[in-house]
Design a protein around this motif. Structure first.
Motif, PDB file in Angstrom:
ATOM      1  N   LEU A 165       0.842  -1.197   0.000  1.00  0.00           N
ATOM      2  CA  LEU A 165       0.000   0.000   0.000  1.00  0.00           C
ATOM      3  C   LEU A 165       0.877   1.246   0.000  1.00  0.00           C
ATOM      4  O   LEU A 165       1.928   1.285   0.645  1.00  0.00           O
ATOM      5  CB  LEU A 165      -0.892  -0.004   1.248  1.00  0.00           C
ATOM      6  CG  LEU A 165      -1.816  -1.218   1.297  1.00  0.00           C
ATOM      7  CD1 LEU A 165      -2.446  -1.359   2.662  1.00  0.00           C
ATOM      8  CD2 LEU A 165      -2.886  -1.126   0.228  1.00  0.00           C
ATOM      9  N   HIS A 166       0.404   2.242  -0.722  1.00  0.00           N
ATOM     10  CA  HIS A 166       1.127   3.503  -0.846  1.00  0.00           C
ATOM     11  C   HIS A 166       0.408   4.512   0.063  1.00  0.00           C
ATOM     12  O   HIS A 166      -0.784   4.757  -0.091  1.00  0.00           O
ATOM     13  CB  HIS A 166       1.067   3.924  -2.325  1.00  0.00           C
ATOM     14  CG  HIS A 166       1.727   5.233  -2.599  1.00  0.00           C
ATOM     15  ND1 HIS A 166       1.445   5.980  -3.712  1.00  0.00           N
ATOM     16  CD2 HIS A 166       2.663   5.929  -1.917  1.00  0.00           C
ATOM     17  CE1 HIS A 166       2.176   7.089  -3.691  1.00  0.00           C
ATOM     18  NE2 HIS A 166       2.924   7.072  -2.617  1.00  0.00           N
ATOM     19  N   THR A 197       4.365  -7.085   6.879  1.00  0.00           N
ATOM     20  CA  THR A 197       5.617  -7.812   6.610  1.00  0.00           C
ATOM     21  C   THR A 197       6.771  -6.909   6.193  1.00  0.00           C
ATOM     22  O   THR A 197       7.916  -7.323   6.219  1.00  0.00           O
ATOM     23  CB  THR A 197       5.377  -8.891   5.530  1.00  0.00           C
ATOM     24  OG1 THR A 197       4.664  -8.289   4.450  1.00  0.00           O
ATOM     25  CG2 THR A 197       4.560 -10.036   6.091  1.00  0.00           C
ATOM     26  N   ASN A 198       6.487  -5.673   5.804  1.00  0.00           N
ATOM     27  CA  ASN A 198       7.592  -4.797   5.404  1.00  0.00           C
ATOM     28  C   ASN A 198       7.110  -3.360   5.378  1.00  0.00           C
ATOM     29  O   ASN A 198       5.904  -3.093   5.252  1.00  0.00           O
ATOM     30  CB  ASN A 198       8.106  -5.192   4.011  1.00  0.00           C
ATOM     31  CG  ASN A 198       9.580  -4.857   3.837  1.00  0.00           C
ATOM     32  OD1 ASN A 198      10.117  -4.018   4.565  1.00  0.00           O
ATOM     33  ND2 ASN A 198      10.230  -5.512   2.874  1.00  0.00           N
ATOM     34  N   LEU A 253       3.707   0.256   2.691  1.00  0.00           N
ATOM     35  CA  LEU A 253       3.457  -0.730   3.747  1.00  0.00           C
ATOM     36  C   LEU A 253       3.078  -2.031   3.062  1.00  0.00           C
ATOM     37  O   LEU A 253       2.162  -2.063   2.242  1.00  0.00           O
ATOM     38  CB  LEU A 253       2.303  -0.242   4.633  1.00  0.00           C
ATOM     39  CG  LEU A 253       2.087  -0.953   5.958  1.00  0.00           C
ATOM     40  CD1 LEU A 253       3.251  -0.680   6.897  1.00  0.00           C
ATOM     41  CD2 LEU A 253       0.793  -0.483   6.615  1.00  0.00           C
ATOM     42  N   GLU A 254       3.799  -3.093   3.382  1.00  0.00           N
ATOM     43  CA  GLU A 254       3.498  -4.393   2.767  1.00  0.00           C
ATOM     44  C   GLU A 254       2.760  -5.257   3.788  1.00  0.00           C
ATOM     45  O   GLU A 254       3.249  -5.473   4.899  1.00  0.00           O
ATOM     46  CB  GLU A 254       4.804  -5.070   2.361  1.00  0.00           C
ATOM     47  CG  GLU A 254       4.619  -6.429   1.698  1.00  0.00           C
ATOM     48  CD  GLU A 254       5.973  -7.092   1.441  1.00  0.00           C
ATOM     49  OE1 GLU A 254       6.585  -6.799   0.398  1.00  0.00           O
ATOM     50  OE2 GLU A 254       6.423  -7.867   2.304  1.00  0.00           O
ATOM     51  N   ALA A 305      -4.747  -6.387   2.730  1.00  0.00           N
ATOM     52  CA  ALA A 305      -4.595  -5.059   2.126  1.00  0.00           C
ATOM     53  C   ALA A 305      -5.925  -4.553   1.578  1.00  0.00           C
ATOM     54  O   ALA A 305      -6.277  -3.375   1.727  1.00  0.00           O
ATOM     55  CB  ALA A 305      -3.545  -5.121   1.020  1.00  0.00           C
ATOM     56  N   ILE A 306      -6.697  -5.465   0.960  1.00  0.00           N
ATOM     57  CA  ILE A 306      -7.995  -5.062   0.382  1.00  0.00           C
ATOM     58  C   ILE A 306      -8.938  -4.612   1.499  1.00  0.00           C
ATOM     59  O   ILE A 306      -9.602  -3.575   1.417  1.00  0.00           O
ATOM     60  CB  ILE A 306      -8.615  -6.229  -0.430  1.00  0.00           C
ATOM     61  CG1 ILE A 306      -7.771  -6.479  -1.686  1.00  0.00           C
ATOM     62  CG2 ILE A 306     -10.069  -5.936  -0.806  1.00  0.00           C
ATOM     63  CD1 ILE A 306      -8.130  -7.751  -2.446  1.00  0.00           C
TER      64      ILE A 306
END
Length: 504
Positions: free
Chosen positions: A41-42, A66-67, A79-80, A87-88
């Motif tokens: 995600l940005h 995770t990252n 953001l991972e 994420a959705i």
């Protein structure tokens, strides 16, 4: 470093597109190519002092992070999430509720990257992620990452309610706590005979504010005291949306155990009008309207015009062959001091019951609506009447109206009486007290089976003045309570009967 510069290119392109989209000066609709869903995600428009921990905290409620890559100069971050589904859920949620960091709104969208290819994360970021994943899997944070986690202490509060005289529902908690930020998830449960809840905010800072403002406050006057601390969990896993648990980020969840999900009309009324239902904080929370909210939240009463001003209840669908003012006085007297009862002359399956105040009316309604009395499911609502009128002098109304204002059987006359703490919903197990010393288990089993039920289990307390007796159904227990509360056991000792929260 290839990975990082690659990310930066992505940032530039994404932010240019979005800047074009947001200035609104162009008459043509700007062309914003929304990236397809991705677990990366940005995040844009971050306040310059935002820490990695605060950015991670945005993602925690939705799953494993995770990252992370923060681009300080650009006030942006990537953001991972552990899964695309997480994420959705996160993007869908934040499209309806604006995420904030340090009270600044930030913007979240999918990145064009499918993963973050950062070769070497700095040690602090690794420490944050390790700390968070350790705590998420139920471990306790090690000392070197305590400080890192302190910034995102935990968005989850553990709430214990002491001296719970009135029922406290999940929706009452949501009302109170949402004054401090976005409540995302709540799970309620009973542990060690105490009502408890876990409540997750979208931001640990909001959890901290709520804890500071509410710990030690009473929800209702002089009862239902909130005891609040941080949970070790940083994310709650809610499987069902019902009256025990709710995930506000995922309205599509099933109701699960057959408990009704909240009525949409009630939910709409709650979200539309958050100020009127519960009083201002800090200070004691407004008891009357909160009790109304509690009953409404249980889906048992329409909110419109029922702010809980009346202490009079309308009870309908009664068994008119069997019901008497005395039976209603005894049953409703479990939840408050009944002042008057009037069975309606032209509609004998309905009655008006005047409690001593609106709180007690709410309490009786939330516990007795939908219960079975004399074989019929009774309906209990608030009446428009403010009082129950007695018949005019000399008029015989066939004993349908009774005044109980001076009854010696009121359970709640004494302020601070233990009875305030022993109010429970109707249950198959009854609590008996004031038992004479010479009365045996067999005597009591016989007495209770004569009320038309089957005694399933019995247990004396140590001093034998009190006991638990379990009937085969809640309806049988209600019948036994009506028949045997205040039963004369001889020697002018009258049996006391109430519903128990325990089972045998």
């Amino acid at each position: 470093m290839d990975g990082i510069s690659d990310v930066s290119v992505g940032v530039k392109r994404g932010s240019d597109e979005l800047n074009g989209a947001s200035n609104g000066s162009d008459n043509k609709k700007p062309r914003v190519e929304e990236a397809p869903p991705s677990r990366v995600l940005h995040i844009r428009k971050l306040p310059s002092e935002a820490s990695e921990t605060e950015v991670i905290a945005l993602g925690l409620p939705f799953g494993k992070v995770t990252n992370i890559l923060t681009l300080k100069g650009k006030n942006q971050a990537f953001l991972e999430m552990g899964t695309e589904e997480a994420a959705i859920t996160m993007v869908n949620y934040y499209s309806t509720v604006n995420p904030h960091i340090r009270n600044v709104p930030v913007f979240i969208q999918y990145s064009n990257h499918k993963e973050l290819k950062t070769d070497a994360l700095n040690q602090r970021t690794q420490a944050v992620l390790q700390a968070v994943s350790a705590v998420q899997s139920g471990g306790s944070p090690s000392s070197d990452v305590q400080e890192v986690l302190a910034a995102a202490s935990s968005p989850v509060l553990r709430i214990i309610i002491d001296n719970m005289f009135y029922p406290v529902t999940l929706d009452v908690l949501q009302q109170i706590f949402s004054k401090f930020g976005t409540v995302m998830k709540i799970i309620t449960f009973t542990k060690n005979n105490q009502f408890q809840a876990l409540l997750q905010f979208s931001d640990p800072a909001n959890a901290n504010q709520a804890k500071l403002a509410l710990d030690g406050q009473n929800i209702y006057n002089s009862c239902c005291t909130l005891r609040i601390d941080f949970s070790k969990l940083v994310n709650l896993n809610v499987k069902y949306n019902n009256d025990k648990s709710r995930d506000y980020t995922r309205p599509e969840l099933p109701a699960g155990d057959g408990q009704p999900s909240i009525d949409p009309a009630v939910a709409a009324a709650f979200s539309k009008d958050s100020n009127s239902l519960l009083g201002k904080i800090p200070g004691a929370l407004n008891p009357l309207s909160a009790a109304a909210a509690a009953a409404a939240a249980a889906g048992r009463v329409a909110l419109a015009g029922q702010a809980g001003s009346s202490g009079v209840l309308l009870v309908s669908n009664l068994n008119e062959e069997m019901v008497t003012p005395q039976s209603l006085f005894t049953l409703f007297g479990v939840y408050g001091d009944v002042q008057r009862v009037k069975i309606l002359y032209n509609k004998k399956d309905s009655a008006l019951i005047q409690m001593s105040d609106a709180n007690q009316a709410q309490l009786a309604m939330s516990h007795l609506n939908g219960q079975k009395m004399y074989g019929k499911i009774i309906r209990v609502t608030l009446s428009k009447h403010q009082t129950v009128a007695l018949p005019r002098d000399g008029l015989d109304d066939q004993g349908l109206t009774k005044d109980y204002a001076n009854s010696p059987l009121h359970r709640f006359k004494k302020p601070g009486s233990k009875n305030f703490q022993n109010i429970f919903p109707p249950s198959a197990t009854l609590h008996l007290s004031n038992i004479p010393q010479d009365v045996t288990e067999d005597d009591l089993r016989l007495l209770f089976s004569n009320s038309g039920g089957t005694v399933k289990a019995f247990k004396f307390f140590q001093d034998r003045k009190m006991a638990l007796i379990q009937m085969s159904t809640v309806e049988e227990a209600i019948q036994a309570l009506i028949d045997l509360h205040n039963y004369n056991m001889g020697g002018n000792q009258h049996l006391r009967v109430s519903f128990s929260k325990s089972t045998i």
